[in-house]
Every structure is written in structure tokens, then in C-alpha cells.
Design a protein around this motif. Structure first.
Motif, PDB file in Angstrom:
ATOM      1  N   GLU A  40      -3.633  -3.900   8.360  1.00 27.78           N
ATOM      2  CA  GLU A  40      -3.544  -4.719   7.160  1.00 27.78           C
ATOM      3  C   GLU A  40      -2.264  -5.548   7.266  1.00 27.78           C
ATOM      4  O   GLU A  40      -1.220  -5.015   7.618  1.00 27.78           O
ATOM      5  CB  GLU A  40      -3.464  -3.802   5.945  1.00 27.78           C
ATOM      6  N   ARG A  41      -2.384  -6.819   6.975  1.00 28.62           N
ATOM      7  CA  ARG A  41      -1.182  -7.646   7.024  1.00 28.62           C
ATOM      8  C   ARG A  41      -0.271  -7.244   5.869  1.00 28.62           C
ATOM      9  O   ARG A  41      -0.736  -6.964   4.769  1.00 28.62           O
ATOM     10  CB  ARG A  41      -1.561  -9.125   6.877  1.00 28.62           C
ATOM     11  N   PRO A  42       1.038  -7.253   6.108  1.00 24.39           N
ATOM     12  CA  PRO A  42       1.942  -6.859   5.025  1.00 24.39           C
ATOM     13  C   PRO A  42       1.842  -7.782   3.815  1.00 24.39           C
ATOM     14  O   PRO A  42       2.095  -7.369   2.707  1.00 24.39           O
ATOM     15  CB  PRO A  42       3.326  -6.949   5.680  1.00 24.39           C
ATOM     16  N   SER A  43       1.413  -9.032   4.052  1.00 23.14           N
ATOM     17  CA  SER A  43       1.405  -9.981   2.944  1.00 23.14           C
ATOM     18  C   SER A  43       0.045 -10.064   2.264  1.00 23.14           C
ATOM     19  O   SER A  43      -0.291 -11.080   1.684  1.00 23.14           O
ATOM     20  CB  SER A  43       1.824 -11.361   3.432  1.00 23.14           C
ATOM     21  N   SER A  44      -0.742  -8.981   2.336  1.00 20.57           N
ATOM     22  CA  SER A  44      -2.103  -9.078   1.793  1.00 20.57           C
ATOM     23  C   SER A  44      -2.130  -9.350   0.299  1.00 20.57           C
ATOM     24  O   SER A  44      -3.083  -9.913  -0.203  1.00 20.57           O
ATOM     25  CB  SER A  44      -2.909  -7.823   2.125  1.00 20.57           C
ATOM     26  N   GLU A  45      -1.102  -8.954  -0.421  1.00 21.82           N
ATOM     27  CA  GLU A  45      -1.064  -9.274  -1.849  1.00 21.82           C
ATOM     28  C   GLU A  45      -0.071 -10.395  -2.142  1.00 21.82           C
ATOM     29  O   GLU A  45       0.182 -10.724  -3.300  1.00 21.82           O
ATOM     30  CB  GLU A  45      -0.708  -8.037  -2.680  1.00 21.82           C
ATOM     31  N   ARG A  94     -11.094  -5.732   3.665  1.00 22.92           N
ATOM     32  CA  ARG A  94     -10.065  -6.077   4.643  1.00 22.92           C
ATOM     33  C   ARG A  94     -10.138  -7.547   5.046  1.00 22.92           C
ATOM     34  O   ARG A  94      -9.114  -8.198   5.207  1.00 22.92           O
ATOM     35  CB  ARG A  94     -10.214  -5.201   5.876  1.00 22.92           C
ATOM     36  N   ALA A  95     -11.348  -8.058   5.211  1.00 21.46           N
ATOM     37  CA  ALA A  95     -11.508  -9.452   5.625  1.00 21.46           C
ATOM     38  C   ALA A  95     -10.951 -10.391   4.562  1.00 21.46           C
ATOM     39  O   ALA A  95     -10.239 -11.360   4.862  1.00 21.46           O
ATOM     40  CB  ALA A  95     -12.981  -9.767   5.863  1.00 21.46           C
ATOM     41  N   ARG A  96     -11.239 -10.083   3.306  1.00 22.84           N
ATOM     42  CA  ARG A  96     -10.772 -10.958   2.232  1.00 22.84           C
ATOM     43  C   ARG A  96      -9.256 -10.910   2.112  1.00 22.84           C
ATOM     44  O   ARG A  96      -8.603 -11.924   1.863  1.00 22.84           O
ATOM     45  CB  ARG A  96     -11.443 -10.539   0.923  1.00 22.84           C
ATOM     46  N   LYS A  97      -8.693  -9.719   2.283  1.00 19.71           N
ATOM     47  CA  LYS A  97      -7.227  -9.598   2.216  1.00 19.71           C
ATOM     48  C   LYS A  97      -6.577 -10.340   3.381  1.00 19.71           C
ATOM     49  O   LYS A  97      -5.515 -10.948   3.240  1.00 19.71           O
ATOM     50  CB  LYS A  97      -6.812  -8.121   2.210  1.00 19.71           C
ATOM     51  N   LEU A 105      -4.061 -17.585   4.010  1.00 19.24           N
ATOM     52  CA  LEU A 105      -3.895 -18.683   3.059  1.00 19.24           C
ATOM     53  C   LEU A 105      -2.452 -18.731   2.558  1.00 19.24           C
ATOM     54  O   LEU A 105      -1.899 -19.812   2.358  1.00 19.24           O
ATOM     55  CB  LEU A 105      -4.836 -18.537   1.854  1.00 19.24           C
ATOM     56  N   TYR A 106      -1.881 -17.563   2.395  1.00 15.28           N
ATOM     57  CA  TYR A 106      -0.477 -17.524   1.984  1.00 15.28           C
ATOM     58  C   TYR A 106       0.401 -18.203   3.031  1.00 15.28           C
ATOM     59  O   TYR A 106       1.251 -19.036   2.711  1.00 15.28           O
ATOM     60  CB  TYR A 106      -0.037 -16.070   1.765  1.00 15.28           C
ATOM     61  N   ASP A 107       0.155 -17.849   4.296  1.00  9.09           N
ATOM     62  CA  ASP A 107       0.930 -18.457   5.384  1.00  9.09           C
ATOM     63  C   ASP A 107       0.761 -19.979   5.395  1.00  9.09           C
ATOM     64  O   ASP A 107       1.726 -20.724   5.550  1.00  9.09           O
ATOM     65  CB  ASP A 107       0.510 -17.876   6.739  1.00  9.09           C
ATOM     66  N   GLY A 122       4.435 -26.064   2.386  1.00 13.70           N
ATOM     67  CA  GLY A 122       5.521 -26.224   1.455  1.00 13.70           C
ATOM     68  C   GLY A 122       5.068 -26.086   0.013  1.00 13.70           C
ATOM     69  O   GLY A 122       5.774 -26.429  -0.919  1.00 13.70           O
ATOM     70  N   TYR A 123       3.833 -25.588  -0.125  1.00 13.98           N
ATOM     71  CA  TYR A 123       3.321 -25.438  -1.478  1.00 13.98           C
ATOM     72  C   TYR A 123       3.858 -24.176  -2.142  1.00 13.98           C
ATOM     73  O   TYR A 123       4.089 -24.142  -3.344  1.00 13.98           O
ATOM     74  CB  TYR A 123       1.790 -25.418  -1.451  1.00 13.98           C
ATOM     75  N   LEU A 124       4.035 -23.153  -1.347  1.00  9.54           N
ATOM     76  CA  LEU A 124       4.651 -21.923  -1.845  1.00  9.54           C
ATOM     77  C   LEU A 124       5.921 -21.666  -1.066  1.00  9.54           C
ATOM     78  O   LEU A 124       6.023 -22.024   0.102  1.00  9.54           O
ATOM     79  CB  LEU A 124       3.698 -20.725  -1.668  1.00  9.54           C
TER      80      LEU A 124
END
Ligand SMILES: [Zn+2]
Lengths: 185, 94
Positions: A95-100, A165-168, A174-176, A182-184
Motif C-alpha cells: 500500500e502506498r503511504p499516501s493512500s489517504e 487496493r487499486a482505488r487507493k 492522483l495525489y502525486d 502544483g495544484y496541491l
């Protein structure tokens, strides 16, 4: 060439080939963006459909019928490729640490109005096979857990956990992207 | 998986009783996908009606799923494909 055979072909072409883009799109997503493979899949599925055309009831949903043939064709081919199944491999995908992180950074989901669709499609294409197939079937095509389970020959519980897992993972991706854009911050 | 809400749903508990935040969040996708039985669906809905922490999280996940669903998969095939398909059908008819 006999007249009925010719007629049959014309009928098939006018009924079925209007769905070529839909078939190609599904094949492309299932195969993770592999264009030559997607084209082969479409050809194979169309040929199967043509051979079975006498069994198709005119007036019923031709698109759905064709999409089912393509999904089955893909899954059969996918199984042949994976002659030895490697369930361990994808269960180990961490699981990626940034899933949430996406939710925490953008709880109102404004990103969905800004992100470029092609980036999300690339992220879906980049998922490990078993994750991607579940997402394509469930999220893009709208199949139920039960339908995905039957098609992939896995328990419903496995469908659930793969989708989760796929959605997370997609959200992490998407976060990355959102940070890169530069949006987040 | 350390944070709450990141547990894959286990779907073990059946509905009726009240769910806490962790139990509700574990069912977020089954809830939004319409895959819970009536009892469990209602239990999650009851929790969402009074939990200000979970409600926005569910809303976010719904936006995400809607977004992905709307992407769809239709994609214009390159013109060469249609030609090859037509040739294939002609050869098959012969
Ligand atoms: Zn809550």
C-alpha cells in the motif's frame, strides 16, 4: 459467395461494427494501453461474434453482447499468458503511504475538476494486471462484484480487496500528479 | 496499513446494529458500489447521518468513483483496424 452469406455479412457489419470504438476502448484499457494487443483482441472478438451471429437475437443489446465476448476473449487470453498464476506477486504490492493523502489534502475532491483525464487513464493502465482488470470491469464498465468474480474466477472477497487496493493506489497516483501540477502542496 | 479507514473491507459483520467509524469506513466502497445487503447498507447510512467525520470521506469517495466511471473506456480505433476487420469478415465469408 452465396447471397445469404453475403447478406449475413452485411447485416453483421451494420449491426456490430458501429461498436468498434467501444470494443477497442475496452480492449485497450483491459490490456493496459497496449495498442497492438488491443487490436488483436478486437479482431478475435469480432470474429467470434461473427461466427456466432446466428445465435444473436436481433433487437437485443448488440453492444452488450459484443462487450461480453470481448471480455471473455481477453480473460481467456490473460489466463493463457499467465500459465502459472502468481497471486503472491500482487498481494505483496505494498500500500502506498499516501493512500489517504489525496483525501486529506483535498477533501472536497476539487482535483477531479482539474486533473487531465489522460493522466488518470495512464495511471489505470499502469496498475498491476489483476488490479487494473478489476478496476476496468467494475469502475469503467459497471460490472457487479459477482460478475467480476465469475469472469476472473476469483472469490468475491478477492474482488473487494483488489478494488480497494487499486482505488487507493489510483488516489495515491492522483495525489502525486496533483502535487506535480502544483495544484496541491 | 496503519491509519483507520485503510483496511480492506472484510464484510464479516451483518447489519442491524450500529457501526462505528472504522467499521463504516471499511465498507465505504461496498456501500457506494451498492454491494451491501439492506441491513448493512442501512447501518452505514445511519452512521453517516450523524457522523461528521465519515460523511465527507464518503462524499469524496463517491466523487472519485463517479469521476473514474465517467472516464469510460470508449476510444476511437485507428482507421486501419476497421479495414482489417472488414477484410477478415470477407475472408471468413468466402
Ligand atoms: Zn464516523
Amino acid at each position: 459467395m452465396s447471397v445469404p452469406a453475403e447478406q449475413r455479412r452485411r447485416e453483421f457489419e451494420s449491426e456490430a461494427l458501429v461498436h468498434l470504438d467501444a470494443l477497442y476502448g475496452l480492449a485497450l484499457r483491459l490490456s493496459g494501453g497496449d495498442e497492438p494487443r488491443a487490436e488483436d483482441l478486437v479482431q478475435e472478438a469480432v470474429l467470434k461474434a461473427y461466427r456466432a451471429w446466428d445465435r444473436f437475437e436481433v433487437g437485443t443489446n448488440c453492444r452488450a453482447w459484443l462487450m461480453t465476448i470481448l471480455r471473455n476473449t481477453f480473460i481467456n487470453e490473460f489466463r493463457r499468458r499467465k500459465a502459472r498464476p502468481t497471486p503472491v506477486e500482487f498481494e505483496q504490492v505494498a500500500e502506498r503511504p499516501s493512500s489517504e493523502a489525496l483525501y486529506e489534502a483535498d477533501p472536497e475532491g476539487r482535483i477531479f475538476d482539474h486533473i487531465i483525464d489522460d493522466q488518470v487513464i495512464a495511471a489505470i493502465d499502469g496498475l498491476p494486471d489483476e488490479f487494473r482488470i478489476a478496476v476496468v470491469l467494475s469502475d469503467l464498465e459497471g460490472l457487479s462484484y459477482q460478475e467480476v468474480a465469475e469472469l476472473m474466477e476469483i472469490p468475491v472477497g478477492t474482488v473487494k480487496s483488489r478494488l480497494f487496493r487499486a482505488r487507493k493506489r489510483l488516489q495515491a497516483q492522483l495525489y502525486d500528479y496533483a502535487v506535480e501540477m502544483g495544484y496541491l502542496r | 496499513m496503519s491509519e483507520s479507514g485503510t483496511h480492506p473491507p472484510d464484510g464479516s459483520q451483518s447489519g442491524g446494529q450500529e457501526l462505528n467509524c472504522e467499521e463504516s469506513l471499511a465498507r465505504v466502497y461496498e456501500y457506494l458500489d451498492g454491494e451491501l445487503d439492506t441491513g448493512e447498507h442501512d447501518a452505514v447510512r445511519l452512521h453517516l447521518e450523524k457522523c461528521r467525520r465519515c460523511y465527507p470521506h464518503f462524499d469524496f469517495e463517491r466523487l472519485f468513483l463517479d469521476y473514474v466511471h465517467e472516464l469510460g473506456s470508449e476510444q476511437e480505433a485507428r482507421p486501419g483496424l476497421k479495414d482489417r476487420v472488414l477484410e477478415m469478415l470477407e475472408a471468413e465469408t468466402r
